[in-house]
Design a protein around this motif. Structure first.
Motif, PDB file in Angstrom:
ATOM      1  N   ALA A 181      33.331  37.591  29.006  1.00  0.00           N
ATOM      2  CA  ALA A 181      31.923  37.633  28.594  1.00  0.00           C
ATOM      3  C   ALA A 181      31.743  38.417  27.312  1.00  0.00           C
ATOM      4  O   ALA A 181      30.776  38.204  26.572  1.00  0.00           O
ATOM      5  CB  ALA A 181      31.067  38.251  29.704  1.00  0.00           C
ATOM      6  N   SER A 182      32.668  39.329  27.028  1.00  0.00           N
ATOM      7  CA  SER A 182      32.572  40.152  25.820  1.00  0.00           C
ATOM      8  C   SER A 182      33.966  40.667  25.466  1.00  0.00           C
ATOM      9  O   SER A 182      34.736  41.046  26.364  1.00  0.00           O
ATOM     10  CB  SER A 182      31.619  41.327  26.069  1.00  0.00           C
ATOM     11  N   PRO A 183      34.341  40.707  24.170  1.00  0.00           N
ATOM     12  CA  PRO A 183      35.641  41.283  23.777  1.00  0.00           C
ATOM     13  C   PRO A 183      35.807  42.721  24.253  1.00  0.00           C
ATOM     14  O   PRO A 183      36.909  43.132  24.616  1.00  0.00           O
ATOM     15  CB  PRO A 183      35.607  41.202  22.247  1.00  0.00           C
ATOM     16  N   ARG A 184      34.687  43.469  24.256  1.00  0.00           N
ATOM     17  CA  ARG A 184      34.787  44.864  24.689  1.00  0.00           C
ATOM     18  C   ARG A 184      35.103  44.946  26.181  1.00  0.00           C
ATOM     19  O   ARG A 184      35.827  45.842  26.621  1.00  0.00           O
ATOM     20  CB  ARG A 184      33.462  45.587  24.418  1.00  0.00           C
ATOM     21  N   LEU A 185      34.563  44.003  26.961  1.00  0.00           N
ATOM     22  CA  LEU A 185      34.862  43.978  28.389  1.00  0.00           C
ATOM     23  C   LEU A 185      36.319  43.580  28.624  1.00  0.00           C
ATOM     24  O   LEU A 185      36.959  44.080  29.554  1.00  0.00           O
ATOM     25  CB  LEU A 185      33.927  43.001  29.106  1.00  0.00           C
ATOM     26  N   VAL A 186      36.865  42.703  27.775  1.00  0.00           N
ATOM     27  CA  VAL A 186      38.288  42.348  27.865  1.00  0.00           C
ATOM     28  C   VAL A 186      39.127  43.598  27.663  1.00  0.00           C
ATOM     29  O   VAL A 186      40.076  43.873  28.420  1.00  0.00           O
ATOM     30  CB  VAL A 186      38.655  41.277  26.817  1.00  0.00           C
ATOM     31  N   PHE A 187      38.761  44.378  26.612  1.00  0.00           N
ATOM     32  CA  PHE A 187      39.505  45.608  26.337  1.00  0.00           C
ATOM     33  C   PHE A 187      39.397  46.579  27.505  1.00  0.00           C
ATOM     34  O   PHE A 187      40.399  47.171  27.931  1.00  0.00           O
ATOM     35  CB  PHE A 187      38.982  46.264  25.057  1.00  0.00           C
ATOM     36  N   LEU A 188      38.170  46.747  28.054  1.00  0.00           N
ATOM     37  CA  LEU A 188      37.973  47.668  29.174  1.00  0.00           C
ATOM     38  C   LEU A 188      38.817  47.244  30.376  1.00  0.00           C
ATOM     39  O   LEU A 188      39.468  48.080  31.023  1.00  0.00           O
ATOM     40  CB  LEU A 188      36.490  47.714  29.552  1.00  0.00           C
ATOM     41  N   SER A 189      38.813  45.952  30.682  1.00  0.00           N
ATOM     42  CA  SER A 189      39.567  45.455  31.841  1.00  0.00           C
ATOM     43  C   SER A 189      41.058  45.674  31.667  1.00  0.00           C
ATOM     44  O   SER A 189      41.762  46.108  32.597  1.00  0.00           O
ATOM     45  CB  SER A 189      39.283  43.967  32.046  1.00  0.00           C
ATOM     46  N   LYS A 190      41.555  45.377  30.474  1.00  0.00           N
ATOM     47  CA  LYS A 190      42.986  45.540  30.223  1.00  0.00           C
ATOM     48  C   LYS A 190      43.383  47.019  30.171  1.00  0.00           C
ATOM     49  O   LYS A 190      44.463  47.396  30.647  1.00  0.00           O
ATOM     50  CB  LYS A 190      43.372  44.848  28.917  1.00  0.00           C
ATOM     51  N   TYR A 191      42.496  47.834  29.597  1.00  0.00           N
ATOM     52  CA  TYR A 191      42.810  49.262  29.570  1.00  0.00           C
ATOM     53  C   TYR A 191      42.812  49.821  30.986  1.00  0.00           C
ATOM     54  O   TYR A 191      43.654  50.670  31.314  1.00  0.00           O
ATOM     55  CB  TYR A 191      41.799  50.034  28.721  1.00  0.00           C
ATOM     56  N   PHE A 192      41.890  49.352  31.835  1.00  0.00           N
ATOM     57  CA  PHE A 192      41.870  49.816  33.215  1.00  0.00           C
ATOM     58  C   PHE A 192      43.151  49.390  33.934  1.00  0.00           C
ATOM     59  O   PHE A 192      43.686  50.142  34.767  1.00  0.00           O
ATOM     60  CB  PHE A 192      40.646  49.243  33.942  1.00  0.00           C
ATOM     61  N   GLU A 193      43.636  48.205  33.597  1.00  0.00           N
ATOM     62  CA  GLU A 193      44.894  47.741  34.187  1.00  0.00           C
ATOM     63  C   GLU A 193      46.043  48.668  33.781  1.00  0.00           C
ATOM     64  O   GLU A 193      46.891  49.042  34.610  1.00  0.00           O
ATOM     65  CB  GLU A 193      45.165  46.312  33.705  1.00  0.00           C
ATOM     66  N   PHE A 194      46.050  49.047  32.472  1.00  0.00           N
ATOM     67  CA  PHE A 194      47.043  50.019  31.997  1.00  0.00           C
ATOM     68  C   PHE A 194      46.891  51.341  32.742  1.00  0.00           C
ATOM     69  O   PHE A 194      47.882  51.960  33.164  1.00  0.00           O
ATOM     70  CB  PHE A 194      46.867  50.235  30.487  1.00  0.00           C
ATOM     71  N   TYR A 195      45.641  51.770  32.911  1.00  0.00           N
ATOM     72  CA  TYR A 195      45.324  53.020  33.591  1.00  0.00           C
ATOM     73  C   TYR A 195      45.885  53.013  35.023  1.00  0.00           C
ATOM     74  O   TYR A 195      46.451  54.010  35.498  1.00  0.00           O
ATOM     75  CB  TYR A 195      43.798  53.170  33.578  1.00  0.00           C
ATOM     76  N   GLU A 196      45.755  51.872  35.718  1.00  0.00           N
ATOM     77  CA  GLU A 196      46.255  51.753  37.080  1.00  0.00           C
ATOM     78  C   GLU A 196      47.789  51.751  37.118  1.00  0.00           C
ATOM     79  O   GLU A 196      48.396  52.375  37.992  1.00  0.00           O
ATOM     80  CB  GLU A 196      45.715  50.471  37.724  1.00  0.00           C
ATOM     81  N   PHE A 197      48.406  51.028  36.171  1.00  0.00           N
ATOM     82  CA  PHE A 197      49.875  51.046  36.097  1.00  0.00           C
ATOM     83  C   PHE A 197      50.379  52.473  35.907  1.00  0.00           C
ATOM     84  O   PHE A 197      51.349  52.899  36.553  1.00  0.00           O
ATOM     85  CB  PHE A 197      50.369  50.179  34.935  1.00  0.00           C
ATOM     86  N   TYR A 198      49.728  53.193  35.015  1.00  0.00           N
ATOM     87  CA  TYR A 198      50.160  54.556  34.703  1.00  0.00           C
ATOM     88  C   TYR A 198      49.995  55.460  35.922  1.00  0.00           C
ATOM     89  O   TYR A 198      50.879  56.274  36.231  1.00  0.00           O
ATOM     90  CB  TYR A 198      49.336  55.086  33.523  1.00  0.00           C
ATOM     91  N   ARG A 199      48.857  55.311  36.626  1.00  0.00           N
ATOM     92  CA  ARG A 199      48.624  56.138  37.818  1.00  0.00           C
ATOM     93  C   ARG A 199      49.651  55.853  38.898  1.00  0.00           C
ATOM     94  O   ARG A 199      50.051  56.742  39.646  1.00  0.00           O
ATOM     95  CB  ARG A 199      47.224  55.871  38.381  1.00  0.00           C
TER      96      ARG A 199
END
Length: 668
Positions: A535-553
């Motif tokens: 729906a938005s490029p910024r939401l794509v970034f947020l979703s992917k960054y959250f995925e990175f955040y979960e991998f890291y955790r």
């Protein structure tokens, strides 16, 4: 009121008074006008502030028409009528006459039930002590009494279409003049003592003039003189009075009735009842004596009160077209005998129905203070039953267009009224394109009190293909949730609204909050975004960054490293998040067991120099080196120069380790 019939009023505050009590207004949704003081300006007025400018506040007054349906007791009328209206739409124009009569009676039943509730509410202690509410209920009783009375008469004359109307008119008159019958009930309970009551004979006269033969006989049988010859003769006259039954030969009935009528007049003229003057007057009414009926007319409140009773004793087989002449003569007679009384709206409208002047009747029906409830539903019933089509065609009235206009106005009123918008939609759905456009305009203006209501609105909009309305409601809910600090909800509604700017704004807030505090807001919502991230490029970034955040955790560093590099290369990273993203790479770069390869390390170093450093330089040139407004809002950063040096050093170390490992041949 002024001579023109328009109410004059003024605001009365200091500013308005100073300006000569002139005012201006703006129309608002929901039939409201916003009024405020206004200084008249012409072409010769000086374009400068007045001497008193800024001294008094500009007060805005909201003017809104009050309606009967503001009273909670009356709202059930709207809901029940809406159900009957929907049933009629399903029946369409192919139903039988009996079905249309049932629909008409259903509407009248709703009004009668409402009148009972109003009477009960009026007697309650809380209403008795509230004069304003007591007056509102009294006004409502008057309006709905008139609506039921007129609807009942319309049903008799135009929907049932009976050949003989007197029996139905008698029922109509009895219901709308119940005082005599109520008092007669009390007298019957008194037994023989009833005849000693002061109002005994006046009640018996009223009953006869209303055509209540059976109750009259019952009261006469309780009289102390019931055993006398005169009373027995009166009982025989009333008992033997011919009553027309459906299917009976009309000519034969006329012969029987004429014989009975002549016999009654003969007995009166013979002096059989001379010893009982009250009884004689009663039988003179039965015989149609004009002098006695004139006395009765003088006592009546409305011209139509005793008309059905008069027809019963003078023309019992009156047909609808004959009623027109009889009603006109009776009205003239009533006006001559009561010259001091002016015709009220009710009398005029009853006369119009009996005179078959439906055009004027419909016009006057719209003046009832019921927000067109009566006229709208009646016109809809007329349209569907089709029995008056020829009348409207002869009078050049476009009945479908009239119906459409009235339903549209009534539906629009309901849509802009408190808690009645659901009913309004059903009416506007009948108006095709105009109704659809009205729903599209009015649906987003409904005050949203809960998410449950909002979901209902969205479903209604979706059923009608109103995508813009659905999105507008979602935007409102998103902004409201954001103001209430319910950021997960705000993001969810923003995504459903499909508004790129709104989705971007909410995602930006979540990212900035994380960079400042290290706390990820609404993780459950972000985790379930799925394919809607686009729906938005910024939401794509947020979703992917959250995925990175979960991998890291979860200490899945290889997957985290790969995703981090992809984010750096994606070109959708917002400027304010570059520091946080690059700082996230430091633990991975400092790992003894390299998680990032040499090529990716060079890419990170490239982003530091080409993306992060220019941002810092622009920030310094704009705010100064030590200004509190800095691009570095990350919770892990205090010194800009130090973090840059650490990032470069980490990249150099990881690059060295990665090159050695990648270029070392494995031992065979």
């Amino acid at each position: 009121m002024s001579e023109s019939g328009v109410f004059a009023f003024e605001l009365g505050d200091e500013l308005a008074t100073r300006c000569g009590n002139t005012l201006t207004g703006v129309f608002l949704p929901g039939s409201r006008i916003a009024l405020s003081a206004y200084r008249h300006v012409t072409h010769s007025s000086r374009d400068a502030p007045t001497e008193t400018a800024g001294q008094d506040p500009v007060l805005i007054y909201m003017a809104q028409e009050s309606t009967l349906f503001d009273e909670p007791v009356l709202r059930s009328v709207l809901a029940e009528a809406n159900a009957t209206f929907a049933t009629l739409q399903q029946l369409g124009s192919r139903a039988t006459r009996a079905e249309y009569v049932n629909i008409s009676r259903a509407y009248r039943s709703i009004v009668r039930s409402c009148l009972e509730k109003l009477e009960q509410a009026k007697k309650s202690p809380e209403v008795q002590t509230d004069e304003a509410r007591l007056q509102r209920l009294s006004d409502a009783i008057v309006v709905f009494y008139a609506a039921e009375c007129l609807w009942h008469l319309f049903e008799i004359l135009y929907i049932q279409s009976n050949q003989l109307v007197v029996p139905q008119l008698l029922d109509w008159a009895r219901f709308h003049s119940p005082q005599a019958e109520d008092r007669a009930t009390d007298l019957l309970l008194m037994g023989e003592e009833a005849s000693e009551s002061d109002d005994y004979w006046s009640i018996v006269r009223s009953l006869i003039m209303l055509g209540e033969i059976d109750i009259t006989r019952a009261l006469l049988s309780q009289n102390r003189k019931a055993g006398q010859t005169s009373f027995k003769a009166a009982e025989q006259i009333l008992k033997s009075m011919p009553v027309y039954q459906e299917g009976y030969a009309l000519q034969k009935f006329h012969s029987q009735w004429e014989f009975w009528h002549v016999d009654t007049e003969r007995k009166i003229q013979s002096g059989l009842f001379a010893t009982e003057p009250e009884l004689e007057q009663l039988l003179q009414l039965v015989a149609g004596d004009n002098e006695q009926w004139d006395d009765g007319i003088k006592e009546s409140q409305d011209f139509f009160e005793y008309l059905p009773g008069y027809l019963l004793f003078t023309k019992p087989t009156c047909k609808p077209f004959e009623l027109k002449i009889a009603a006109a003569h009776w009205l003239n007679r009533w006006c001559l005998l009561q010259p001091e009384k002016k015709q009220c709206a009710m009398n005029r409208m009853v006369s119009q129905l009996m005179d078959h002047d439906l055009k004027i009747f419909i016009y006057d029906a719209q003046k009832l203070n019921d927000t067109h409830w009566f006229s709208t539903h009646l016109i809809d019933l007329i349209h569907h039953c089709g029995q008056l089509k020829s009348y409207f065609d002869q009078n050049n009235i476009d009945l479908p267009a009239l119906r459409h206009s009235m339903i549209y106005e009534y539906g629009s009123y309901l849509m802009t009224s408190h808690n009645m918008w659901q009913l309004g939609i059903d009416y506007l759905d009948c108006c095709k394109q105009e109704g659809q456009a009205a729903i599209e305009l009015l649906l987003p203006r409904i005050t949203l009190r809960s998410e449950r209501q909002a979901t209902k609105l969205i479903n209604l909009a979706r059923q009608r293909g109103l995508t813009s309305v659905e999105r507008e409601i979602c935007k409102v809910l998103s902004k409201r949730s954001y103001d209430n600090e319910r950021y997960g909800n705000a993001l969810e509604w923003a995504i459903r609204s499909k508004d790129v700017l709104l989705v971007t704004a909410v995602a930006d807030f979540i990212l900035k909050h994380y960079s400042k505090t290290g706390c990820m807001l609404c993780p459950d919502t972000i985790a379930n975004v799925g394919g809607r991230m686009f729906a938005s490029p910024r939401l794509v970034f947020l979703s992917k960054y959250f995925e990175f955040y979960e991998f890291y955790r979860n200490r899945d560093f290889l997957s985290a490293s790969e995703l981090l590099v992809n984010l750096l290369e994606s070109k959708i990273t917002p400027d304010y998040f570059w520091p946080s993203l690059l700082i996230d790479s430091m633990p991975l770069l400092e790992s003894k067991d390299p998680k990032i390869f040499a090529k990716e390390t060079v890419a990170i170093l490239h982003h530091i120099e080409t993306d992060l450093v220019p941002i810092i330089e622009r920030n310094v040139s704009k705010y100064g080196k030590h200004h509190s407004e800095t691009v570095f809002k990350d919770f892990r950063v205090e010194n800009v120069d130090e973090i840059l040096n650490l990032l470069r050093l980490a990249c150099a170390r990881n690059l060295a380790r990665a090159l050695i490992i990648e270029n070392t041949m494995p031992v065979v």
